[in-house]
Write an enzyme that holds these catalytic residues in place. Structure first.
Site, PDB file in Angstrom:
ATOM      1  N   SER A  29     -40.129 -43.590 -25.883  1.00 23.75           N
ATOM      2  CA  SER A  29     -38.873 -43.156 -26.447  1.00 23.75           C
ATOM      3  C   SER A  29     -38.480 -44.204 -27.646  1.00 23.75           C
ATOM      4  CB  SER A  29     -37.787 -43.017 -25.401  1.00 23.75           C
ATOM      5  OG  SER A  29     -37.723 -44.516 -24.835  1.00 23.75           O
ATOM      6  N   THR A 161      -4.365  -9.351 -36.658  1.00 25.71           N
ATOM      7  CA  THR A 161      -4.967  -9.263 -35.246  1.00 25.71           C
ATOM      8  C   THR A 161      -5.916  -8.216 -35.513  1.00 25.71           C
ATOM      9  OG1 THR A 161      -3.322  -7.461 -34.585  1.00 25.71           O
ATOM     10  CG2 THR A 161      -2.873  -9.767 -33.802  1.00 25.71           C
ATOM     11  N   HIS A 162      -7.068  -8.324 -34.950  1.00 26.05           N
ATOM     12  CA  HIS A 162      -8.181  -7.451 -35.335  1.00 26.05           C
ATOM     13  C   HIS A 162      -8.498  -7.612 -36.649  1.00 26.05           C
ATOM     14  CE1 HIS A 162      -7.451  -5.673 -31.377  1.00 26.05           C
ATOM     15  NE2 HIS A 162      -6.197  -5.814 -31.642  1.00 26.05           N
ATOM     16  N   SER A 283     -25.171 -20.595 -57.175  1.00 21.63           N
ATOM     17  CA  SER A 283     -26.420 -19.898 -56.694  1.00 21.63           C
ATOM     18  C   SER A 283     -27.618 -19.910 -58.014  1.00 21.63           C
ATOM     19  CB  SER A 283     -26.031 -18.436 -56.545  1.00 21.63           C
ATOM     20  OG  SER A 283     -27.459 -17.500 -56.823  1.00 21.63           O
ATOM     21  N   LYS A 289     -21.769 -17.344 -59.048  1.00 19.56           N
ATOM     22  CA  LYS A 289     -21.507 -17.561 -57.627  1.00 19.56           C
ATOM     23  C   LYS A 289     -20.980 -18.948 -57.317  1.00 19.56           C
ATOM     24  CE  LYS A 289     -22.248 -15.471 -54.200  1.00 19.56           C
ATOM     25  NZ  LYS A 289     -23.584 -15.277 -53.599  1.00 19.56           N
ATOM     26  N   GLU A 296     -19.577 -22.808 -44.132  1.00 20.92           N
ATOM     27  CA  GLU A 296     -20.700 -21.992 -43.810  1.00 20.92           C
ATOM     28  C   GLU A 296     -21.658 -22.859 -42.995  1.00 20.92           C
ATOM     29  OE1 GLU A 296     -22.417 -18.552 -46.523  1.00 20.92           O
ATOM     30  OE2 GLU A 296     -21.767 -20.414 -47.581  1.00 20.92           O
ATOM     31  N   TYR A 323     -32.741 -41.995 -10.554  1.00 21.10           N
ATOM     32  CA  TYR A 323     -33.311 -41.835 -11.830  1.00 21.10           C
ATOM     33  C   TYR A 323     -34.614 -41.070 -11.787  1.00 21.10           C
ATOM     34  CZ  TYR A 323     -35.299 -42.979 -16.287  1.00 21.10           C
ATOM     35  OH  TYR A 323     -35.805 -42.788 -17.587  1.00 21.10           O
ATOM     36  N   GLN A 328     -35.006 -39.444 -19.801  1.00 23.43           N
ATOM     37  CA  GLN A 328     -35.441 -40.068 -21.256  1.00 23.43           C
ATOM     38  C   GLN A 328     -34.867 -38.878 -22.177  1.00 23.43           C
ATOM     39  OE1 GLN A 328     -38.479 -43.021 -21.923  1.00 23.43           O
ATOM     40  NE2 GLN A 328     -39.437 -41.236 -22.983  1.00 23.43           N
ATOM     41  N   LYS A 331     -31.517 -38.243 -24.642  1.00 25.46           N
ATOM     42  CA  LYS A 331     -30.911 -39.171 -25.857  1.00 25.46           C
ATOM     43  C   LYS A 331     -30.883 -38.335 -27.104  1.00 25.46           C
ATOM     44  CE  LYS A 331     -32.261 -43.157 -23.713  1.00 25.46           C
ATOM     45  NZ  LYS A 331     -32.776 -42.219 -22.556  1.00 25.46           N
TER      46      LYS A 331
HETATM   47  N1  ARG Z   1     -36.651 -45.152 -21.844  1.00 27.30           N
HETATM   48  C1  ARG Z   1     -36.147 -45.034 -20.356  1.00 27.30           C
HETATM   49  C2  ARG Z   1     -35.060 -43.537 -20.435  1.00 27.30           C
HETATM   50  O1  ARG Z   1     -34.611 -43.315 -21.946  1.00 27.30           O
HETATM   51  C3  ARG Z   1     -35.636 -46.086 -19.987  1.00 27.30           C
HETATM   52  C4  ARG Z   1     -35.473 -46.026 -18.393  1.00 27.30           C
HETATM   53  C5  ARG Z   1     -36.940 -46.090 -18.043  1.00 27.30           C
HETATM   54  N2  ARG Z   1     -36.771 -46.436 -16.673  1.00 27.30           N
HETATM   55  C6  ARG Z   1     -38.009 -46.376 -15.730  1.00 27.30           C
HETATM   56  N3  ARG Z   1     -37.836 -46.650 -14.540  1.00 27.30           N
HETATM   57  N4  ARG Z   1     -39.270 -45.681 -16.347  1.00 27.30           N
HETATM   58  O2  ARG Z   1     -34.741 -43.128 -19.677  1.00 27.30           O
END
Ligand code: ARG
Length: 468
Positions: A29, A161-162, A283, A289, A296, A323, A328, A331
């Protein structure tokens, strides 16, 4: 095909085979989580100082760790840090570099900690900083919107309205409607920040740690209000990211609605406003234009932000505690949401104060659309007609107006009296646009005096905001 043991992995102890090269790339990551490097270092410094305060690290070890992390920070800032997918993520890249720099003390940093509480801490710190930047841009946009409203508390335009002409309003009233949408967004953002601002550090992998850690110490050092309550929840919770994305989806929905109006209003057909050229593009084929690209594009970006909200909700659905590596995947959607929201707000905060309404064109448009028909009905009610009958009378007058191309205010008194004999000369007071807006003189109404008061209230709400 088995491969030789790889001794570089920080978790390599129990492995006899090197990670498959593709799997290494697939699971890494660092390509995107290196964004959190500063937060990772801050978290590590707080953790190390706390370990020292409870005598798990010696003063000398702490000093080495602080020195090493400071140097790493400098390397990152200078762009000299060698990020490597061999170390998977931002956390292990920094830890590996620390150990390379300071030796054994670097290997002690991870005492009483896991990447699970580390990453949860880093994301919260990163998002908190992003929220504060976004709150600043949102406030700047609201300020510009309110001041434009202040300048146009008596500029008459058709209200719709509308998307059909309904009743006259003032432009400032319309702008303050936008501000209300943004005000609610701000409230949601503050609310999200408040729930986010708790420290998961110390939850370790999932169950806590056997070291005598002081979670209140690290929470305070990192500017959190307090430590989170439950170690399992601490490493598995991503509600704060979802809440932020939900805030973002709603904010972007509002910006998209505003965009839609700006696109319509700046078209040759409406011609209500002029968007400064610096927010438009031309344009490549049609020389005439001037395209409203900024509104937009902001309208178009709602798609990805809504998508990220759904991505995160789906990511978390069905994950067992605590966890999982799934997390991961939180993010990239979160980071892209932050960037998109910040940039959209920035563009809008720059653009809105520069909008130039064309007052005469708006006024004419309001005059053309029988926008004072309700005022005539209300006038008849004051003469004693039940509202439904008044509605019917005015409907007939409007039908006549459509036929002969005249607005109600342009008809003669005799013509109007042919629809209701009780109508008197004073009817023309209510048929004017000014009379119509001024008559809506109550809290939340479009009378210029009310709009001027609403501007004052909106300004003082903004002034009362505490910058975090
Ligand atoms: N790169 C991992 C994440 O974004 C960090 C945590 C990893 N933990 C693990 N036990 N593999 O979540």
């Amino acid at each position: 095909m088995s491969k030789e043991k790889d001794t570089s992995k920080l978790w390599g102890g129990r492995f006899n085979e090197a990670t498959d090269a593709f799997v290494q790339r697939f699971t890494a990551s660092v390509g995107f989580d290196l964004r959190m490097a500063v937060q990772d270092i801050e978290g590590s410094l707080a953790h190390a100082r706390m370990l020292h305060s409870v005598n798990v690290l010696t003063p000398a070890e702490l000093e080495q760790i602080e020195g090493g992390l400071t140097q790493i920070r400098q390397e990152i800032d200078a762009g000299n840090f060698q990020w490597s997918i061999e170390f998977e993520d931002v956390h292990m890249n920094i830890e590996a570099r620390l150990t390379a720099l300071i030796g054994v003390a670097g290997k002690k940093l991870h005492t009483g900690r896991s990447r699970n509480d580390q990453v949860a801490t880093d994301i919260r710190l990163y998002l908190r900083e992003a929220i504060d930047r976004i709150a600043g841009e949102l406030t700047r946009l609201q300020h510009g919107t309110i001041e434009l409203a202040a300048a146009h508390s008596a500029t008459i335009m058709p209200g719709f309205t509308h998307l059909q002409t309904a009743q006259p309003v003032v432009f400032g009233h319309h702008l303050l409607a936008w501000n209300e949408m943004l005000e609610r967004d701000y409230g949601r953002l503050v609310d999200c920040r408040e729930r986010l601002n708790q420290s998961p550090l110390g939850a370790a992998a999932l169950a806590g740690t056997t070291y005598p850690i002081d979670r209140v110490h690290t929470a305070a050092a990192l500017g959190f209000d307090k430590p989170t309550e439950n170690s399992l929840d601490s490493v598995s919770d991503r509600d704060f990211a979802i809440e932020f994305c939900a805030f973002s989806a709603l904010l972007m929905t509002h910006l998209s609605r505003m965009s839609e109006e700006l696109v319509l209003w700046s078209s040759a057909q409406f011609n209500f406003i002029e968007l400064p050229e610096r927010f438009c593009t031309g344009s490549s084929i049609m020389p005439q234009k001037k395209n409203p690209d900024v509104p937009e594009l902001v309208r178009g970006k709602v798609g990805r932000v809504n998508g990220h909200l759904i991505a995160l909700l789906t990511l978390m659905k069905s994950q067992p505690l605590a966890y999982n590596k799934d997390n991961q995947e939180d993010k990239e959607p979160l980071f892209d949401t932050i960037d998109t929201v910040f940039d959209s707000l920035r563009a809008y905060a720059d653009m809105v104060p520069a909008i130039k309404p064309r007052a005469e064109i708006m006024y004419e448009a309001a005059r053309r659309g029988f926008s004072t028909a309700t005022d005539l009905a209300d006038y008849l009610v004051r003469l004693g007609l039940p509202f439904r009958d008044a509605h019917e009378v005015v409907g007939k007058a409007v039908a006549h107006g459509i036929e002969c191309g005249k607005d109600l205010s342009e008809m003669s008194l005799t013509t109007l009296q042919s629809f209701c004999a009780d109508i008197r000369e004073d009817v023309f007071d209510v048929l004017t646009l000014e009379g119509s807006v001024s008559a809506r003189n109550h809290l939340g109404g479009t009378a210029p005096d009310q709009v001027a008061d609403a501007v004052l209230r909106a300004r003082s709400r903004l002034q009362a905001r505490q910058t975090p």
